[in-house]
Design an enzyme around this catalytic site. Structure first.
Site, PDB file in Angstrom:
ATOM      1  N   GLY A   9       0.813  -1.210   0.000  1.00  0.00           N
ATOM      2  CA  GLY A   9       0.000   0.000   0.000  1.00  0.00           C
ATOM      3  C   GLY A   9       0.844   1.257   0.000  1.00  0.00           C
ATOM      4  O   GLY A   9       0.499   2.269  -0.613  1.00  0.00           O
ATOM      5  N   LYS A 265       5.674  -9.639   5.961  1.00  0.00           N
ATOM      6  CA  LYS A 265       6.372  -9.889   4.693  1.00  0.00           C
ATOM      7  C   LYS A 265       7.393 -11.010   4.852  1.00  0.00           C
ATOM      8  O   LYS A 265       7.467 -11.930   4.028  1.00  0.00           O
ATOM      9  CB  LYS A 265       7.057  -8.612   4.202  1.00  0.00           C
ATOM     10  CG  LYS A 265       6.106  -7.539   3.685  1.00  0.00           C
ATOM     11  CD  LYS A 265       6.864  -6.309   3.253  1.00  0.00           C
ATOM     12  CE  LYS A 265       5.931  -5.315   2.577  1.00  0.00           C
ATOM     13  NZ  LYS A 265       4.778  -4.942   3.396  1.00  0.00           N
TER      14      LYS A 265
END
Length: 302
Positions: A9, A265
């Site tokens: 994002g 992640k």
């Protein structure tokens, strides 16, 4: 090689930028250039993306318009998946000179209603605030808030994705040479009811975990998690910060990584390679091809 590229994002709306369509389109155009380079050298491509800033803004707009009956997060997730998917689809088509078909797909992603994440919100959404502003809004609107770097943001439940019901549709599109944009914002969070039907649920799924699940389900060769930093950093935010070029599961366990950003992640990358994926990489969006070649970002190994 089949590559799943997850756009963060913050890569689509950089820190401190105004949340306007013009700014987001310009950032998407830059992302499309990096993704098109992967396609031009012969890779098949699936694109996922974040939606944290966008879904939070939509929630604020909805609350201002209809404070007693705001739209639930699954509906807001679907709206942002459509909006961002449209921008990526159009800019990627333009970057490729309309030589390859591109399609954006609204994607439902199954979660467990008993996931403990529902009782422990961690996923940042919406704008950044000062600590005082965030605490005032939390008291006024019943939010859970948490630090996000130097500022504060609203955080919401982020249950782990367990199944992608629309996987067969994605496989069908890939078999026809389509570049697929899907699982935006981690996908639309749904639960399975006792009769087998699906229903939306109030949450935002982490897009990196959803991307790892998608990449494994598709048998992808590589998972790239593209953001606005060079890779996983040791001493992030300090003058001694250093990019970690390669990371194993043991090394990852020795780092204190933020739950709402880099932590998922690394965990998603480890999960992907542990299940047979060839390569998981984290790094700057513009470096997508270099990360795939192992010359930039952070490469995660089992």
């Amino acid at each position: 090689m089949l590559v799943v590229a997850a756009l963060g994002g913050n890569a689509l709306l950089r820190r401190g930028e105004p949340m306007t369509t013009e700014v987001q389109r310009a950032n998407v155009a830059r992302a499309a250039g990096a993704l098109a380079a992967l396609v031009r050298v012969g890779h098949d491509l699936v694109v996922t993306h974040g939606n944290g800033p966008q879904v939070g803004l939509l929630a604020l707009q909805g609350a201002a318009f209809r404070p007693d009956a705001p739209d639930p997060l699954d509906v807001l997730g679907a709206e942002t998946e459509g909006m961002i998917g449209y921008l990526i689809e159009q800019e990627l088509e333009n970057a490729l000179g309309h030589d390859r078909p591109v399609a954006a797909l609204l994607t439902q992603v199954l979660v467990d209603p008993a996931d403990p994440a529902f009782a422990r919100p961690t996923k940042p959404v919406g704008p950044s605030y000062s600590e005082a502003e965030a605490k005032a809004l939390a008291a006024q609107r019943g939010w859970t808030i948490a630090p996000d770097g130097a500022s504060w943001r609203r955080v919401v439940p982020s249950p782990r994705p367990i199944e992608i019901p629309d996987l067969r549709v994605i496989q069908l599109l890939l078999s026809q040479g389509v570049i697929v944009i899907c699982a935006g914002g981690g996908g639309i969070p749904v639960v399975r009811r006792g009769d087998g039907s699906l229903a939306g649920v109030e949450a935002v799924i982490d897009k990196d975990h959803a991307s790892a699940l998608l990449a494994h389900g598709l048998g992808a060769d590589a998972l790239l998690m593209l953001t606005d930093v060079d890779g996983v950093m040791e001493g992030f935010g300090t003058s001694a910060a250093r990019r970690i070029p390669r990371m194993s599961a043991v090394e990852a366990g020795q780092l204190a990584l933020p739950e709402g950003s880099m932590g998922p992640k690394v965990a998603a990358g480890l999960n992907f390679v542990a299940k047979g994926g060839r390569l998981a990489g984290i790094g700057r969006m513009e470096d997508a091809t270099a990360i795939l070649n192992g010359s930039a970002g952070t490469i995660i190994s089992a």
